[in-house]
Write an enzyme that holds these catalytic residues in place. Structure first.
Site, PDB file in Angstrom:
ATOM      1  N   TYR A  14       0.811  -1.223   0.000  1.00 48.13           N
ATOM      2  CA  TYR A  14       0.000   0.000   0.000  1.00 48.13           C
ATOM      3  C   TYR A  14       0.845   1.274   0.000  1.00 48.13           C
ATOM      4  CZ  TYR A  14      -3.757  -3.147   1.428  1.00 48.13           C
ATOM      5  OH  TYR A  14      -4.669  -4.169   1.492  1.00 48.13           O
ATOM      6  N   HIS A  19      -4.213   6.641  -1.102  1.00 45.43           N
ATOM      7  CA  HIS A  19      -4.787   6.612   0.248  1.00 45.43           C
ATOM      8  C   HIS A  19      -3.704   6.757   1.318  1.00 45.43           C
ATOM      9  CE1 HIS A  19      -8.721   6.316   1.866  1.00 45.43           C
ATOM     10  NE2 HIS A  19      -8.778   5.030   2.141  1.00 45.43           N
ATOM     11  N   PHE A  64      -5.637  -0.999   9.749  1.00 47.68           N
ATOM     12  CA  PHE A  64      -6.035  -0.515   8.437  1.00 47.68           C
ATOM     13  C   PHE A  64      -6.831   0.775   8.602  1.00 47.68           C
ATOM     14  CE2 PHE A  64      -4.611  -4.649   7.205  1.00 47.68           C
ATOM     15  CZ  PHE A  64      -4.081  -4.418   5.946  1.00 47.68           C
ATOM     16  N   ASN A  66      -9.740   1.884   8.177  1.00 51.68           N
ATOM     17  CA  ASN A  66     -11.049   1.915   8.833  1.00 51.68           C
ATOM     18  C   ASN A  66     -10.968   1.914  10.355  1.00 51.68           C
ATOM     19  OD1 ASN A  66     -11.776   1.654   6.192  1.00 51.68           O
ATOM     20  ND2 ASN A  66     -12.917  -0.248   6.446  1.00 51.68           N
ATOM     21  N   ASN A 112     -13.167   6.868   5.483  1.00 48.90           N
ATOM     22  CA  ASN A 112     -13.276   5.911   6.587  1.00 48.90           C
ATOM     23  C   ASN A 112     -12.255   6.146   7.692  1.00 48.90           C
ATOM     24  OD1 ASN A 112     -15.505   4.570   5.537  1.00 48.90           O
ATOM     25  ND2 ASN A 112     -14.236   3.233   4.285  1.00 48.90           N
TER      26      ASN A 112
END
EC number: 3.1.1.29
Length: 189
Positions: A14, A19, A64, A66, A112
Site C-alpha cells: 500500500y 490513500h 487498516f 477503517n 473511513n
C-alpha cells in the site's frame, strides 16, 4: 505537545497508494526534521521530535484505514491531550491533486479513516487535507484511492511534500493560514 497522525494502510503493498499520502507526509517530516527513529506504540508507529518549541509525536496507525482512530485515541489519552492537540494528515478526493488545505473540525466526508478518528476522539481535531483529485465517477473511487500515484504525478507529489516540510513550522505554531500560504508560494517558484 501535539500529535500529528498520518492516515494510510500498513504494509509495503500500500506504500505508494493515494490513500497513503498521509503516511508519506509524516514519513517526510520524520526524516527531514530529524525526529527519533520510528518505534512501535499505540497500535502503530511513533516518532517523537520538535519543531520550533513544540514537541510533536508523529503517528502512523498500524491498523487498516477503517480503524485508524483507535491508535490516535490511545495516544491522545496517554498524553492527556485534547482533540484540538491532534492533527490528521489525510488524502482528500474533493481537492485538486497535490493541493493542501487545513480545516479544523467537520465530518468524515466519506473518508473511513476520518470516520474512525471521529468515533474515537470527536470532530474537533485539525485536518491537513492532501488533494488527490477525484476519478470522476463514484464507482471508481475505491480502486482509485487504493491505486498508486501515476508516474506523471511523482514530481508534483514530491513538490507538495517538500513544500509541506518547508512550511511546517507555521502549522506547529497554529498559524494554519500562513502554513497554506507558504505552501502555495513554494509551489509557485
Amino acid at each position: 505537545m501535539q500529535i500529528w497522525a498520518g492516515l494510510g494502510n500498513p504494509g509495503s503493498s500500500y506504500a505508494l497508494n493515494r490513500h497513503n499520502v498521509g503516511f508519506m507526509a509524516v514519513d517526510m517530516l520524520a526524516s527531514e526534521k530529524s525526529f527519533a527513529p520510528w518505534k512501535r506504540a499505540f497500535q502503530g508507529q511513533v516518532s517523537l521530535g520538535q519543531i520550533d518549541q513544540e514537541r510533536i509525536l508523529l503517528l502512523k496507525p498500524a491498523t487498516f484505514m477503517n480503524e485508524s482512530g483507535r491508535a490516535i485515541g490511545e495516544a491522545m489519552r496517554f498524553y492527556k491531550l485534547a482533540p484540538e492537540d491532534v492533527t490528521v494528515f489525510h488524502d482528500e478526493l474533493d481537492i485538486a491533486p497535490m493541493r493542501v488545505k487545513v480545516k479544523k473540525g467537520g465530518g468524515a466526508a466519506g473518508h473511513n479513516g476520518l470516520r474512525s478518528t471521529i468515533a474515537h476522539i470527536g470532530q474537533s481535531f485539525r485536518r491537513v487535507r492532501l488533494g488527490i483529485g477525484h476519478p470522476g465517477e463514484k464507482s471508481r473511487v475505491h480502486d482509485y484511492v487504493l491505486g498508486n500515484f501515476a508516474k506523471s504525478e511523482t514530481d508534483s507529489l514530491a513538490d507538495m511534500l517538500n513544500a509541506i516540510n518547508q512550511a511546517i513550522p507555521w502549522l506547529a505554531n497554529d498559524d494554519d493560514a500562513r502554513f497554506m500560504s507558504e505552501i502555495a508560494l513554494r509551489r509557485q517558484s
